[in-house]
Design a protein around this motif. Structure first.
Motif, PDB file in Angstrom:
ATOM      1  N   LEU A  22      -4.444  28.516 133.579  1.00  0.00           N
ATOM      2  CA  LEU A  22      -5.359  27.364 133.274  1.00  0.00           C
ATOM      3  C   LEU A  22      -4.787  26.751 135.447  1.00  0.00           C
ATOM      4  CD1 LEU A  22      -5.020  24.564 130.696  1.00  0.00           C
ATOM      5  CD2 LEU A  22      -6.786  25.687 131.956  1.00  0.00           C
ATOM      6  N   GLY A  23      -5.515  26.649 136.322  1.00  0.00           N
ATOM      7  CA  GLY A  23      -5.129  26.335 137.252  1.00  0.00           C
ATOM      8  C   GLY A  23      -4.494  27.749 137.917  1.00  0.00           C
ATOM      9  N   GLY A  24      -4.188  28.795 138.182  1.00  0.00           N
ATOM     10  CA  GLY A  24      -3.596  30.290 138.282  1.00  0.00           C
ATOM     11  C   GLY A  24      -2.030  30.186 137.560  1.00  0.00           C
ATOM     12  N   ARG A  25      -2.171  29.157 136.356  1.00  0.00           N
ATOM     13  CA  ARG A  25      -0.805  29.430 135.437  1.00  0.00           C
ATOM     14  C   ARG A  25      -0.960  29.289 134.079  1.00  0.00           C
ATOM     15  NH1 ARG A  25       2.581  24.286 137.523  1.00  0.00           N
ATOM     16  NH2 ARG A  25       0.466  22.902 137.653  1.00  0.00           N
ATOM     17  N   VAL A  26       0.470  30.156 133.649  1.00  0.00           N
ATOM     18  CA  VAL A  26       0.247  29.711 132.797  1.00  0.00           C
ATOM     19  C   VAL A  26       0.947  28.674 131.881  1.00  0.00           C
ATOM     20  CG1 VAL A  26       1.071  31.562 130.290  1.00  0.00           C
ATOM     21  CG2 VAL A  26      -0.927  32.416 132.206  1.00  0.00           C
ATOM     22  N   LEU A  27       0.088  28.077 131.391  1.00  0.00           N
ATOM     23  CA  LEU A  27       0.583  26.638 130.711  1.00  0.00           C
ATOM     24  C   LEU A  27       0.900  26.448 129.438  1.00  0.00           C
ATOM     25  CD1 LEU A  27      -1.053  23.959 133.164  1.00  0.00           C
ATOM     26  CD2 LEU A  27       1.006  25.245 133.089  1.00  0.00           C
ATOM     27  N   PRO A  28       1.699  26.674 128.534  1.00  0.00           N
ATOM     28  CA  PRO A  28       1.760  25.730 127.312  1.00  0.00           C
ATOM     29  C   PRO A  28       1.312  25.271 126.633  1.00  0.00           C
ATOM     30  CG  PRO A  28       3.626  24.779 128.043  1.00  0.00           C
ATOM     31  CD  PRO A  28       2.928  25.609 129.324  1.00  0.00           C
ATOM     32  N   THR A  29      -0.271  25.249 126.130  1.00  0.00           N
ATOM     33  CA  THR A  29      -1.657  24.044 125.512  1.00  0.00           C
ATOM     34  C   THR A  29      -0.977  24.077 124.357  1.00  0.00           C
ATOM     35  OG1 THR A  29      -2.284  25.545 127.908  1.00  0.00           O
ATOM     36  CG2 THR A  29      -3.693  24.275 126.343  1.00  0.00           C
ATOM     37  N   ARG A  61       6.041  17.930 121.658  1.00  0.00           N
ATOM     38  CA  ARG A  61       6.933  19.522 122.104  1.00  0.00           C
ATOM     39  C   ARG A  61       6.506  19.835 123.522  1.00  0.00           C
ATOM     40  NH1 ARG A  61       4.885  23.044 117.237  1.00  0.00           N
ATOM     41  NH2 ARG A  61       5.798  24.719 119.416  1.00  0.00           N
ATOM     42  N   GLY A  62       6.279  18.752 124.479  1.00  0.00           N
ATOM     43  CA  GLY A  62       6.510  19.105 125.819  1.00  0.00           C
ATOM     44  C   GLY A  62       5.183  20.669 126.124  1.00  0.00           C
ATOM     45  N   LEU A  63       3.724  20.153 125.766  1.00  0.00           N
ATOM     46  CA  LEU A  63       3.356  21.319 125.644  1.00  0.00           C
ATOM     47  C   LEU A  63       2.664  20.500 127.086  1.00  0.00           C
ATOM     48  CD1 LEU A  63       1.206  21.689 122.778  1.00  0.00           C
ATOM     49  CD2 LEU A  63       3.456  22.719 123.491  1.00  0.00           C
ATOM     50  N   ARG A 131      -8.300  36.657 135.607  1.00  0.00           N
ATOM     51  CA  ARG A 131      -8.777  36.740 136.886  1.00  0.00           C
ATOM     52  C   ARG A 131      -9.406  35.317 135.983  1.00  0.00           C
ATOM     53  NH1 ARG A 131     -10.627  41.436 136.803  1.00  0.00           N
ATOM     54  NH2 ARG A 131     -12.516  40.604 136.800  1.00  0.00           N
ATOM     55  N   CYS A 132      -9.442  34.996 134.713  1.00  0.00           N
ATOM     56  CA  CYS A 132     -10.362  34.147 134.201  1.00  0.00           C
ATOM     57  C   CYS A 132      -9.516  32.190 133.788  1.00  0.00           C
ATOM     58  CB  CYS A 132     -10.903  34.330 133.008  1.00  0.00           C
ATOM     59  SG  CYS A 132     -12.068  36.256 133.457  1.00  0.00           S
ATOM     60  N   ASP A 133      -9.643  31.787 133.987  1.00  0.00           N
ATOM     61  CA  ASP A 133      -9.573  30.485 133.987  1.00  0.00           C
ATOM     62  C   ASP A 133      -9.502  30.066 132.459  1.00  0.00           C
ATOM     63  OD1 ASP A 133      -7.399  28.339 134.927  1.00  0.00           O
ATOM     64  OD2 ASP A 133      -9.453  26.687 134.364  1.00  0.00           O
ATOM     65  N   GLY A 134      -8.713  29.662 131.883  1.00  0.00           N
ATOM     66  CA  GLY A 134      -8.722  29.542 130.279  1.00  0.00           C
ATOM     67  C   GLY A 134      -8.722  30.547 129.253  1.00  0.00           C
ATOM     68  N   SER A 135      -7.563  31.495 130.023  1.00  0.00           N
ATOM     69  CA  SER A 135      -7.888  33.213 129.102  1.00  0.00           C
ATOM     70  C   SER A 135      -6.573  32.707 128.295  1.00  0.00           C
ATOM     71  CB  SER A 135      -8.328  33.807 129.316  1.00  0.00           C
ATOM     72  OG  SER A 135      -7.146  34.191 130.847  1.00  0.00           O
ATOM     73  N   VAL A 136      -6.003  33.354 127.104  1.00  0.00           N
ATOM     74  CA  VAL A 136      -4.695  33.342 126.585  1.00  0.00           C
ATOM     75  C   VAL A 136      -4.085  35.294 126.912  1.00  0.00           C
ATOM     76  CG1 VAL A 136      -3.488  33.042 124.595  1.00  0.00           C
ATOM     77  CG2 VAL A 136      -6.094  31.846 125.054  1.00  0.00           C
ATOM     78  N   PRO A 137      -3.312  34.393 127.782  1.00  0.00           N
ATOM     79  CA  PRO A 137      -2.088  35.765 127.663  1.00  0.00           C
ATOM     80  C   PRO A 137      -2.003  36.790 126.403  1.00  0.00           C
ATOM     81  CG  PRO A 137      -1.213  34.591 128.736  1.00  0.00           C
ATOM     82  CD  PRO A 137      -2.245  33.853 128.052  1.00  0.00           C
TER      83      PRO A 137
END
Length: 226
Positions: A22-29, A61-63, A131-137
């Motif tokens: 999200l927004g160029g970063r991988v965030l705990p979601t 959980r600090g997401l 390169r895709c916003d919203g994708s999961v590694p």
């Protein structure tokens, strides 16, 4: 989050915790899905209560974020908006009628993944989707769960489109019945995790992948407008 009435399950909210780009970063979601209340128990505020409980749990959980998919302008969308969710990206639902999902392949042909190519396909897909916003590694465990350990009733094959300089595209083709508005079922081929290399001839590579959908089944795909 489960909603019980006299010991009977009448509603639920599922939350899957995952890293999301999200927004160029991988965030705990927290990925919210399967928000359901039994028809006999609606209009009592149970969906709001269940969602508020889920949101509080995600905060505990600090997401960093929570995401969900809904239909714009719908009643659920209004509920989500009142809880603080905001539209992030529009996604369209595409259907290809039987016999009409063969875009000109232009000499490109898709093939099923060969034995021993699983790791290469995982790395290729993950690199393209980065390169895709919203994708999961796609780590090894997630790839294995989504590909090799699927239930037999919902099989999926990985298809690739080879090119002169390497793979040009990759996607998973899931064969599953889709429930219709009339309550029946239709055979369907769902393309997921569509990965295309930068500069790919999108219509031709996509056409080759769509040609893998069995005859007599609709091709369906969710795709962000971007």
């Amino acid at each position: 989050v489960a909603v019980l009435c006299g010991g009977t399950l009448v509603g639920n909210v599922f939350v899957t915790v995952a890293g999301v780009r999200l927004g160029g970063r991988v965030l705990p979601t927290g990925i919210v899905d399967t928000v359901m209340i039994h028809p006999a128990h609606r209009r009592l505020g149970l969906a709001r209560w269940a969602l508020e409980t889920a949101i509080a749990g995600m905060r505990d959980r600090g997401l960093a974020a929570s995401l969900l998919y809904t239909v714009a302008g719908s009643m659920p969308a209004a509920l989500y908006g009142s809880l603080g969710y905001r539209a992030h990206a529009p996604v369209r639902y595409y259907r290809g009628l039987p016999g009409a999902h063969g875009l000109p392949a232009g000499g490109r042909h898709a093939r099923r993944l060969h034995p021993g190519e699983e790791e290469a396909a995982r790395q290729f897909t993950d690199a393209c989707l980065a390169r895709c916003d919203g994708s999961v590694p796609l780590g090894e465990a997630l790839w294995r769960w989504r590909r090799q350990e699927r239930p037999a009733t919902l099989p999926a094959d990985v298809w690739i489109v080879p090119g002169a300089g390497g793979w040009e595209g990759c996607a998973a083709l899931c064969r599953a019945p889709i429930v219709t508005a009339a309550g029946g079922q239709e055979p369907c081929g769902v393309l997921t995790d569509l990965a295309l290399v930068p500069g790919a001839d999108v219509p031709r590579v996509l056409g080759a992948l769509l040609a893998a959908v069995p005859d007599g089944a609709e091709a369906r795909v969710l795709a962000a407008e971007a």
